[in-house]
Design a protein around this motif. Structure first.
Motif, PDB file in Angstrom:
ATOM      1  N   THR A  41       0.471  -1.074   0.306  1.00  0.00           N
ATOM      2  CA  THR A  41      -0.037  -0.008   0.098  1.00  0.00           C
ATOM      3  C   THR A  41       1.359   1.307   0.331  1.00  0.00           C
ATOM      4  OG1 THR A  41      -1.879   1.300   1.145  1.00  0.00           O
ATOM      5  CG2 THR A  41      -0.128  -0.021   2.239  1.00  0.00           C
ATOM      6  N   THR A  42       0.003   2.574  -0.016  1.00  0.00           N
ATOM      7  CA  THR A  42       1.357   3.770  -0.088  1.00  0.00           C
ATOM      8  C   THR A  42       0.312   4.477   1.105  1.00  0.00           C
ATOM      9  OG1 THR A  42      -0.410   4.713  -2.036  1.00  0.00           O
ATOM     10  CG2 THR A  42       1.500   3.586  -2.704  1.00  0.00           C
ATOM     11  N   LEU A  43      -0.096   4.108   1.976  1.00  0.00           N
ATOM     12  CA  LEU A  43      -0.192   4.444   2.477  1.00  0.00           C
ATOM     13  C   LEU A  43       0.339   5.274   3.455  1.00  0.00           C
ATOM     14  CD1 LEU A  43      -3.419   2.943   4.182  1.00  0.00           C
ATOM     15  CD2 LEU A  43      -3.728   4.471   3.185  1.00  0.00           C
ATOM     16  N   PRO A  44       0.543   6.304   4.668  1.00  0.00           N
ATOM     17  CA  PRO A  44       0.973   6.534   5.682  1.00  0.00           C
ATOM     18  C   PRO A  44       1.760   6.325   6.749  1.00  0.00           C
ATOM     19  CG  PRO A  44      -0.749   8.220   5.537  1.00  0.00           C
ATOM     20  CD  PRO A  44      -0.678   6.924   4.887  1.00  0.00           C
ATOM     21  N   ARG A  45       2.655   6.048   6.906  1.00  0.00           N
ATOM     22  CA  ARG A  45       3.855   5.099   8.166  1.00  0.00           C
ATOM     23  C   ARG A  45       2.677   5.437   9.251  1.00  0.00           C
ATOM     24  NH1 ARG A  45       9.056   3.754   9.509  1.00  0.00           N
ATOM     25  NH2 ARG A  45       9.528   4.055   7.333  1.00  0.00           N
ATOM     26  N   LEU A  46       2.131   6.278   9.764  1.00  0.00           N
ATOM     27  CA  LEU A  46       1.326   6.446  10.880  1.00  0.00           C
ATOM     28  C   LEU A  46       0.319   5.984  10.625  1.00  0.00           C
ATOM     29  CD1 LEU A  46       1.540  10.721  10.841  1.00  0.00           C
ATOM     30  CD2 LEU A  46       2.990   8.726  12.582  1.00  0.00           C
ATOM     31  N   ALA A  47      -0.749   5.472   9.469  1.00  0.00           N
ATOM     32  CA  ALA A  47      -1.538   4.830   9.209  1.00  0.00           C
ATOM     33  C   ALA A  47      -1.450   2.868  10.084  1.00  0.00           C
ATOM     34  CB  ALA A  47      -1.925   4.265   7.708  1.00  0.00           C
ATOM     35  N   PHE A  48      -0.337   2.982  10.087  1.00  0.00           N
ATOM     36  CA  PHE A  48      -0.231   1.677  11.143  1.00  0.00           C
ATOM     37  C   PHE A  48       0.220   1.854  12.538  1.00  0.00           C
ATOM     38  CE2 PHE A  48       0.485   1.150   6.451  1.00  0.00           C
ATOM     39  CZ  PHE A  48      -0.380   0.266   6.418  1.00  0.00           C
ATOM     40  N   PRO A  49       0.445   0.447  12.373  1.00  0.00           N
ATOM     41  CA  PRO A  49       0.914   0.692  14.701  1.00  0.00           C
ATOM     42  C   PRO A  49       2.520   0.433  14.185  1.00  0.00           C
ATOM     43  CG  PRO A  49      -0.349  -1.053  14.136  1.00  0.00           C
ATOM     44  CD  PRO A  49      -0.171  -0.893  12.312  1.00  0.00           C
ATOM     45  N   GLN A  50       3.308   1.205  15.512  1.00  0.00           N
ATOM     46  CA  GLN A  50       4.401   1.582  15.010  1.00  0.00           C
ATOM     47  C   GLN A  50       5.088   0.697  15.192  1.00  0.00           C
ATOM     48  OE1 GLN A  50       5.503   5.334  17.292  1.00  0.00           O
ATOM     49  NE2 GLN A  50       4.547   6.606  14.574  1.00  0.00           N
ATOM     50  N   GLU A  51       4.932  -0.702  16.354  1.00  0.00           N
ATOM     51  CA  GLU A  51       6.292  -1.344  17.055  1.00  0.00           C
ATOM     52  C   GLU A  51       5.282  -2.804  16.383  1.00  0.00           C
ATOM     53  OE1 GLU A  51       7.486  -0.413  19.873  1.00  0.00           O
ATOM     54  OE2 GLU A  51       6.490   1.948  19.761  1.00  0.00           O
ATOM     55  N   ASP A  52       4.647  -2.580  15.237  1.00  0.00           N
ATOM     56  CA  ASP A  52       4.648  -4.150  13.903  1.00  0.00           C
ATOM     57  C   ASP A  52       6.215  -4.634  13.686  1.00  0.00           C
ATOM     58  OD1 ASP A  52       4.048  -6.454  12.983  1.00  0.00           O
ATOM     59  OD2 ASP A  52       1.649  -5.673  12.883  1.00  0.00           O
ATOM     60  N   GLU A  53       6.964  -5.531  14.210  1.00  0.00           N
ATOM     61  CA  GLU A  53       7.956  -5.814  13.202  1.00  0.00           C
ATOM     62  C   GLU A  53       7.382  -6.290  11.947  1.00  0.00           C
ATOM     63  OE1 GLU A  53      10.116  -8.163  16.280  1.00  0.00           O
ATOM     64  OE2 GLU A  53      10.316  -6.375  17.070  1.00  0.00           O
ATOM     65  N   ARG A  54       6.463  -6.504  11.791  1.00  0.00           N
ATOM     66  CA  ARG A  54       5.638  -7.961  10.373  1.00  0.00           C
ATOM     67  C   ARG A  54       6.137  -6.266   8.979  1.00  0.00           C
ATOM     68  NH1 ARG A  54       0.860 -10.444  12.580  1.00  0.00           N
ATOM     69  NH2 ARG A  54       0.983  -8.503  12.974  1.00  0.00           N
ATOM     70  N   LEU A  55       6.186  -5.551   9.224  1.00  0.00           N
ATOM     71  CA  LEU A  55       5.864  -4.005   8.349  1.00  0.00           C
ATOM     72  C   LEU A  55       6.897  -3.930   7.393  1.00  0.00           C
ATOM     73  CD1 LEU A  55       2.465  -2.560   9.636  1.00  0.00           C
ATOM     74  CD2 LEU A  55       2.887  -4.385   7.460  1.00  0.00           C
ATOM     75  N   ARG A  56       7.052  -3.620   6.570  1.00  0.00           N
ATOM     76  CA  ARG A  56       7.879  -2.458   6.561  1.00  0.00           C
ATOM     77  C   ARG A  56       7.663  -2.162   5.553  1.00  0.00           C
ATOM     78  NH1 ARG A  56      11.836  -4.839   1.336  1.00  0.00           N
ATOM     79  NH2 ARG A  56      13.877  -3.552   1.583  1.00  0.00           N
ATOM     80  N   PHE A  57       8.540  -0.528   6.026  1.00  0.00           N
ATOM     81  CA  PHE A  57       7.945   0.782   4.934  1.00  0.00           C
ATOM     82  C   PHE A  57       9.570   1.724   4.569  1.00  0.00           C
ATOM     83  CE2 PHE A  57       5.545   0.771   9.270  1.00  0.00           C
ATOM     84  CZ  PHE A  57       4.638   1.121   9.054  1.00  0.00           C
ATOM     85  N   ILE A  58       8.901   1.715   3.116  1.00  0.00           N
ATOM     86  CA  ILE A  58      10.422   2.425   2.158  1.00  0.00           C
ATOM     87  C   ILE A  58       9.037   3.497   1.839  1.00  0.00           C
ATOM     88  CG2 ILE A  58      11.336   2.024   0.084  1.00  0.00           C
ATOM     89  CD1 ILE A  58      10.156  -1.012  -0.315  1.00  0.00           C
TER      90      ILE A  58
END
Length: 66
Positions: free
Chosen positions: A9-26
């Motif tokens: 997705t192209t949602l902003p980082r703040l749309a997801f839990p910050q503590e979730d290690e399963r997600l990768r942000f580019i």
């Protein structure tokens, strides 16, 4: 679906839990997205301490991005 590894997705980082290690942000370099943000206050009405802190945080955060 993002956490399950079923897409991107192209949602902003703040749309997801910050503590979730399963997600990768580019960070995307292109296209550059910008938006205008404004603060509206009632004339002659002071803000609560919490609202004043939020206003200061927003102004400082946006100033740092320029």
């Amino acid at each position: 679906m993002q956490v399950a590894g079923l897409g991107g997705t192209t949602l902003p980082r703040l749309a997801f839990p910050q503590e979730d290690e399963r997600l990768r942000f580019i960070e995307l370099a292109e296209p550059r997205v910008s938006r205008e943000v404004g603060l509206i206050r009632r004339k002659g009405v002071s803000l609560s301490p919490a609202a004043q802190a939020m206003e200061s945080f927003i102004i400082e955060s946006l100033s740092a991005e320029e």
